[in-house]
Design a protein around this motif. Sequence first.
Motif, PDB file in Angstrom:
ATOM      1  N   ASP A  93       2.227   1.764  -3.423  1.00 56.55           N
ATOM      2  CA  ASP A  93       1.214   2.145  -4.469  1.00 56.55           C
ATOM      3  C   ASP A  93       0.979   3.645  -4.360  1.00 56.55           C
ATOM      4  N   CYS A  94       1.010   4.176  -2.837  1.00 55.90           N
ATOM      5  CA  CYS A  94       1.008   5.480  -2.425  1.00 55.90           C
ATOM      6  C   CYS A  94       1.988   6.395  -3.190  1.00 55.90           C
ATOM      7  N   VAL A  99      -3.626  12.930   0.281  1.00 55.49           N
ATOM      8  CA  VAL A  99      -3.148  11.523  -0.021  1.00 55.49           C
ATOM      9  C   VAL A  99      -3.999  10.463   0.648  1.00 55.49           C
ATOM     10  N   ASN A 110       0.660  -1.186  -0.188  1.00 55.48           N
ATOM     11  CA  ASN A 110       0.054  -0.097   0.109  1.00 55.48           C
ATOM     12  C   ASN A 110       0.786   1.246  -0.062  1.00 55.48           C
ATOM     13  N   GLU A 112       2.918   9.916  -9.933  1.00 60.22           N
ATOM     14  CA  GLU A 112       2.196  10.326 -11.046  1.00 60.22           C
ATOM     15  C   GLU A 112       1.221  11.705 -11.112  1.00 60.22           C
ATOM     16  N   THR A 113       0.783  11.842  -9.865  1.00 54.41           N
ATOM     17  CA  THR A 113       0.082  13.162  -9.647  1.00 54.41           C
ATOM     18  C   THR A 113       1.122  14.322  -9.731  1.00 54.41           C
ATOM     19  N   GLU A 154      -6.956   9.858  -1.512  1.00 51.21           N
ATOM     20  CA  GLU A 154      -6.843   9.122  -2.835  1.00 51.21           C
ATOM     21  C   GLU A 154      -6.296   7.795  -2.797  1.00 51.21           C
ATOM     22  N   THR A 155      -5.635   7.726  -1.443  1.00 55.67           N
ATOM     23  CA  THR A 155      -4.965   6.318  -1.330  1.00 55.67           C
ATOM     24  C   THR A 155      -5.311   5.437  -0.292  1.00 55.67           C
ATOM     25  N   GLU A 179       3.811   5.642  -5.906  1.00 54.10           N
ATOM     26  CA  GLU A 179       3.394   5.746  -7.190  1.00 54.10           C
ATOM     27  C   GLU A 179       2.437   6.763  -7.581  1.00 54.10           C
ATOM     28  N   HIS A 180       1.525   6.766  -6.637  1.00 58.76           N
ATOM     29  CA  HIS A 180       0.426   7.763  -6.911  1.00 58.76           C
ATOM     30  C   HIS A 180       0.696   9.213  -6.909  1.00 58.76           C
TER      31      HIS A 180
END
Length: 219
Positions: free
Chosen positions: A26-27, A50, A23, A33-34, A53-54, A29-30
């Motif tokens: 993934d956070c 954060v 998790n 990307e943002t 969205e995560t 990466e988010h």
Amino acid sequence: MIKTGQENQAQREYLALRSLSKNLADCVEHIIETAMESGQAAHDISYEQVREETSINVEFNDAILSVLHEMLLERPELSALEATETAFHLEVIQQQNSRAEERSLPRLRDLLGCEWKDLHLIHDEVDQVPATIVELSNATLTEFGKTDWADILDAKVKQIYVGLYGLQMDVTGVKASRLEKFSYMLAGYCSIEEYEMWVAEEREPDQGLSNLALNKQPQ
């Protein structure tokens, strides 16, 4: 083998830790990307954003924030990073930022829902004299044509404007030689067999082209 209560507990803790690690990754990466999709060299993403969205709960000076900060510091996309009381402040390396902008551009195939007349495809890096494409739309190519020229259809369109040659599209992400062959092919500069294989039946070559032109490749 019968597992003891301690072994079951250890396994549950291991699975929980493994899930948390995924998790957190993934956070990160988010967040990256943002920042890149913002199109800006510097970008702030709040801890509240954060969380929303995560689903990772981030608060100033807590352990989760420290871990995310350390993971973000390892990312090559960032030139600078600061964790303030309310947000991450990220600075994206300009080259990475340009790639993000390029990814957001429409593909040529995305624009073929409408019919383009007397179009000229211009490569964004190589200076070439383009052929005039009399007509280009979703109906122009056969299924074989769409497959064989998929790299052209997937090229990104940077801008559309009236230029030196008339209506022009600047495209990127494709070999200049392929773009030239595609344009000249639609203008009839290929063999008759190739033209019939790639171009839909209802479309005919430019009436001004001679039979010699149909069998001639561009220089």
